[in-house]
Scaffold this motif. Sequence first.
Motif, PDB file in Angstrom:
ATOM      1  N   ARG A  64      22.434  -6.946  21.157  1.00  0.00           N
ATOM      2  CA  ARG A  64      21.713  -7.419  22.349  1.00  0.00           C
ATOM      3  C   ARG A  64      20.234  -7.063  22.292  1.00  0.00           C
ATOM      4  NH1 ARG A  64      25.080 -10.611  25.800  1.00  0.00           N
ATOM      5  NH2 ARG A  64      27.174 -10.032  25.194  1.00  0.00           N
ATOM      6  N   LEU A 104      22.968 -15.846  31.689  1.00  0.00           N
ATOM      7  CA  LEU A 104      21.857 -15.606  30.768  1.00  0.00           C
ATOM      8  C   LEU A 104      21.247 -14.239  31.043  1.00  0.00           C
ATOM      9  CD1 LEU A 104      20.022 -19.049  31.031  1.00  0.00           C
ATOM     10  CD2 LEU A 104      21.566 -18.295  29.217  1.00  0.00           C
ATOM     11  N   GLY A 105      20.624 -13.673  30.020  1.00  0.00           N
ATOM     12  CA  GLY A 105      19.889 -12.441  30.228  1.00  0.00           C
ATOM     13  C   GLY A 105      20.177 -11.405  29.175  1.00  0.00           C
ATOM     14  N   GLN A 109      23.107 -28.865  13.840  1.00  0.00           N
ATOM     15  CA  GLN A 109      23.309 -27.500  14.330  1.00  0.00           C
ATOM     16  C   GLN A 109      24.705 -27.314  14.928  1.00  0.00           C
ATOM     17  OE1 GLN A 109      21.326 -24.334  17.418  1.00  0.00           O
ATOM     18  NE2 GLN A 109      21.441 -26.423  18.127  1.00  0.00           N
ATOM     19  N   HIS A 115      13.231 -12.317  29.271  1.00  0.00           N
ATOM     20  CA  HIS A 115      12.970 -13.749  29.184  1.00  0.00           C
ATOM     21  C   HIS A 115      13.006 -14.375  30.555  1.00  0.00           C
ATOM     22  CE1 HIS A 115      17.072 -15.663  29.603  1.00  0.00           C
ATOM     23  NE2 HIS A 115      17.165 -14.413  29.956  1.00  0.00           N
ATOM     24  N   GLY A 118      25.857 -16.171  27.658  1.00  0.00           N
ATOM     25  CA  GLY A 118      24.797 -16.823  26.880  1.00  0.00           C
ATOM     26  C   GLY A 118      23.749 -15.866  26.354  1.00  0.00           C
ATOM     27  N   GLY A 119      23.733 -14.633  26.842  1.00  0.00           N
ATOM     28  CA  GLY A 119      22.737 -13.668  26.375  1.00  0.00           C
ATOM     29  C   GLY A 119      21.336 -14.257  26.456  1.00  0.00           C
ATOM     30  N   THR A 120      20.606 -14.125  25.375  1.00  0.00           N
ATOM     31  CA  THR A 120      19.260 -14.696  25.313  1.00  0.00           C
ATOM     32  C   THR A 120      19.156 -15.573  24.076  1.00  0.00           C
ATOM     33  OG1 THR A 120      18.533 -12.691  24.200  1.00  0.00           O
ATOM     34  CG2 THR A 120      18.143 -12.803  26.547  1.00  0.00           C
ATOM     35  N   LEU A 121      20.174 -16.387  23.876  1.00  0.00           N
ATOM     36  CA  LEU A 121      20.282 -17.133  22.621  1.00  0.00           C
ATOM     37  C   LEU A 121      19.320 -18.315  22.508  1.00  0.00           C
ATOM     38  CD1 LEU A 121      24.132 -17.165  22.033  1.00  0.00           C
ATOM     39  CD2 LEU A 121      22.426 -16.098  20.598  1.00  0.00           C
ATOM     40  N   GLY A 122      18.751 -18.744  23.616  1.00  0.00           N
ATOM     41  CA  GLY A 122      17.798 -19.850  23.534  1.00  0.00           C
ATOM     42  C   GLY A 122      18.443 -21.127  23.022  1.00  0.00           C
ATOM     43  N   LEU A 123      17.747 -21.761  22.117  1.00  0.00           N
ATOM     44  CA  LEU A 123      18.179 -23.072  21.631  1.00  0.00           C
ATOM     45  C   LEU A 123      19.543 -23.018  20.935  1.00  0.00           C
ATOM     46  CD1 LEU A 123      16.923 -25.835  21.773  1.00  0.00           C
ATOM     47  CD2 LEU A 123      15.869 -25.438  19.556  1.00  0.00           C
ATOM     48  N   SER A 124      19.916 -21.860  20.438  1.00  0.00           N
ATOM     49  CA  SER A 124      21.216 -21.747  19.768  1.00  0.00           C
ATOM     50  C   SER A 124      22.375 -21.930  20.743  1.00  0.00           C
ATOM     51  CB  SER A 124      21.352 -20.389  19.090  1.00  0.00           C
ATOM     52  OG  SER A 124      20.335 -20.214  18.154  1.00  0.00           O
ATOM     53  N   GLY A 173      17.714 -11.403  21.467  1.00  0.00           N
ATOM     54  CA  GLY A 173      18.592 -12.463  21.896  1.00  0.00           C
ATOM     55  C   GLY A 173      18.988 -13.429  20.812  1.00  0.00           C
ATOM     56  N   HIS A 177      28.496 -14.686  21.098  1.00  0.00           N
ATOM     57  CA  HIS A 177      28.224 -13.359  20.545  1.00  0.00           C
ATOM     58  C   HIS A 177      29.425 -12.924  19.716  1.00  0.00           C
ATOM     59  CE1 HIS A 177      25.487 -13.603  23.992  1.00  0.00           C
ATOM     60  NE2 HIS A 177      24.683 -12.922  23.222  1.00  0.00           N
ATOM     61  N   ALA A 215      13.498 -21.404  26.320  1.00  0.00           N
ATOM     62  CA  ALA A 215      14.245 -20.860  27.440  1.00  0.00           C
ATOM     63  C   ALA A 215      14.988 -21.977  28.152  1.00  0.00           C
ATOM     64  CB  ALA A 215      13.292 -20.137  28.381  1.00  0.00           C
ATOM     65  N   HIS A 262      11.482 -17.684  20.215  1.00  0.00           N
ATOM     66  CA  HIS A 262      12.159 -16.914  21.246  1.00  0.00           C
ATOM     67  C   HIS A 262      11.646 -17.240  22.629  1.00  0.00           C
ATOM     68  CE1 HIS A 262      14.100 -13.965  18.437  1.00  0.00           C
ATOM     69  NE2 HIS A 262      13.539 -14.884  17.714  1.00  0.00           N
TER      70      HIS A 262
END
Lengths: 571, 179
Positions: free
Chosen positions: A58, B8-9, A197, A556, B40-46, A61, A213, B94, B91
């Motif tokens: 973590r 998210l976060g 992707q 973020h 979703g964590g902070t995975l962004g575009l992934s 991200g 994750h 968002a 990164h």
Amino acid sequence: MARIVVDPITRIEGHLRIEAEVDGGRIVRAYSSCTMWRGVERILIGRDPRDAWAFAQRICGVCTTVHAYASIRAVEDALGIDVPPLAQAFRNLMIATQNVHDHVMHFYHLHALDWVNVPNALKADPKQTADLAHAISDWPNSSEAYFRDVQSKLKKFVESGQLGIFDNAYWDHPAYKLPPEADLLAVAHYLEALDWQRRVIRILTFLGGKDPHPNFLVGGVPLSVNLASPSVVNAEVLSMIKTHIDELKTFVEKVYIPDLLAIAGFYKEWAQWGAGVGNYLAYGELPDGKTNQVDRLYLPRGAILGRDLRTVHDVDPKDPEQVQESVAHSYYRYGRGDDVLLHPFEGETEPHYTGPKPPYEYLNVESKYSWLKAPRWRGHSMEVGPLARMLVAYAKGKPYVKAKVDYVLQKLDAPLTALFSTLGRTAARAIEAWVMAEYLPQVYDRIISLIRMGDTTTFNALKWDPETWPREAKGFGYMEAPRGALGHWVTIRDGKIAHYQCVVPSTWNGGPRDAAGQPGPYEAALEGTPIQNPEAPLELLRTVHSFDPCMACAAHIYDAQGREIVRVRVQ
Amino acid sequence: MSITVVGLGNLLMGDEGVGVHAVRVLRERLAWPDVTYLDGGTLGLSLLPYLEEAVYLLFLDAIRADAPPGTVFRLSLLDEPIRIPLKVSAHDIALPDLVALLKFRRGEALQAVELLGVVPERVEPSMELSPTVQASLPDLVSWTLRILQAWSASERPPREQRAKGIGWAGGSDVFRCAG
């Protein structure tokens, strides 16, 4: 002299901030600052080392996998745990997949917009675009009708006022030089990369679980293999993985590499700018033997100094004299004074903010100015990342890297020294994706042959029980993250984590000056970069983006009102 | 019909991780068969590949707003043209970027995209939520329940019923969730 400030302003705690002094149309000095303190290593103190990966993933991200791997390798190194060969092969498969995934996404979805003028694609002739596509590749999506369709989709999107994803670049900037047909081709591939992707990520979800994750395991991989069982990694799953690996590889060979060559051909002047420090460091990656058998890393470990490819220096990340961090210009305080350099095993993370109170106009660059420390290898400022890895492998004569580097250089009619540049950095990323794409079927075959031989062990339980651990143990875990060398250094005492330090790739590349005044790689690379218009410093972004920066790792939060994220200010 | 709820976060940054904390609670409390919960964590575009099947999307996240910590906001993200500013880093990608891409790719297939945002109190290295934000979790659950019920009935709330409040880029439907 103009001073350009590029700063993302709305995310609460701040990100990468660049201040650049421009004189005579060129950047003469640049300062790279991370405007937020992270210090998340402290969260790991006192935890069970076998759980550390779950917190470490973590830390950043987008880079969850890489921190988890660095963490489990550090713990395995400390406790003397060997990973079974099948587990090692599965890890390598996931690492290489992640690498190609990240490189493709970086190229098409971030960096391409520095070189590709999206609105200009509306002016393209679809017939000529198809001709161009045929000339550079036999990728099937290349008909006139296909490009006409992409163009009309884009047109509809733009006319609805929703340029959205493509908005806000400096579209009028004269530094955009592609013909409209190449722009349209790149836009088509931007969209195709999103579909690609989805399929690539399935490799990771088959092996890591459905959740984005994935799970990790000290001593192996959390997978059990049985070709005939429905609920584990079986023949059907393996065959789907193979299909996706083949798709991944085809896309790199027929889309990414031809696009790189086509676009780079219009921007060859970028082989003279953006070189930076000229020192390169790689920990190496893809251990085909035991994790710490350095001579069996598919991508080798080593350091190159002063662009001299004749000598590759040995690197030992556990040697207290080699990897060290300076805080002379960083918002930290060392107990023994800020002029010393400390190895991560001795590393201290005591915040000491001396900067101006936000909001401020400029950093106080004479004093401390970044929340990143300045890592050094034997005192040198080092660049890490795909370029460093490709140069070390090239200098070590690895044929599977050398052939591809030579091919790309020959296609671009460029000398080897062209690699020391912004263009070289971007090309090296594509070359690495290609190397990885060819490695993947090999490691897949290894997995199959191990399973066929009956070697289906994926976990070494020998030292799982803390009773078997020494009272104190220290370990280093490396990981070549897509954006560069990542290291975790752990000290385990009485079964718990007593000390933990991470040195992440963007600290190597984006760190500030050190006690001797040597700039970090971003700072050095920006010196000499031409700036046609200080109000629209596209060229600055090209060089910074070529490193694939990763500064926004922690916070973020976005803003309910403000929309402007990057502020460019010129004095 | 497919509903995806995404937290998210960053879990290591205190209240910044409220969306992920919330999704962990919701997984237990509102385990409906047609609802997928994602950390979703902070995975962004992934994250994009995980969202592309959804017809209804709900994001839970921390949000900065001129309101006391713990206040819950509801925003509709679907109807507003979204301008994505220049990126310094991959990164920086968002939520607005994700939504813009989903709109571009899914078109009419995407029925609703909503965000429930909580104003954070403490964003600093910690695995815990602040007491104030922790106390907002029941609100978040009940608002999620309302939204999921509306979606499950396959009805978007009529436009006029959506209160006008604090502007998301001036004009879209944002309102403070009260009670």
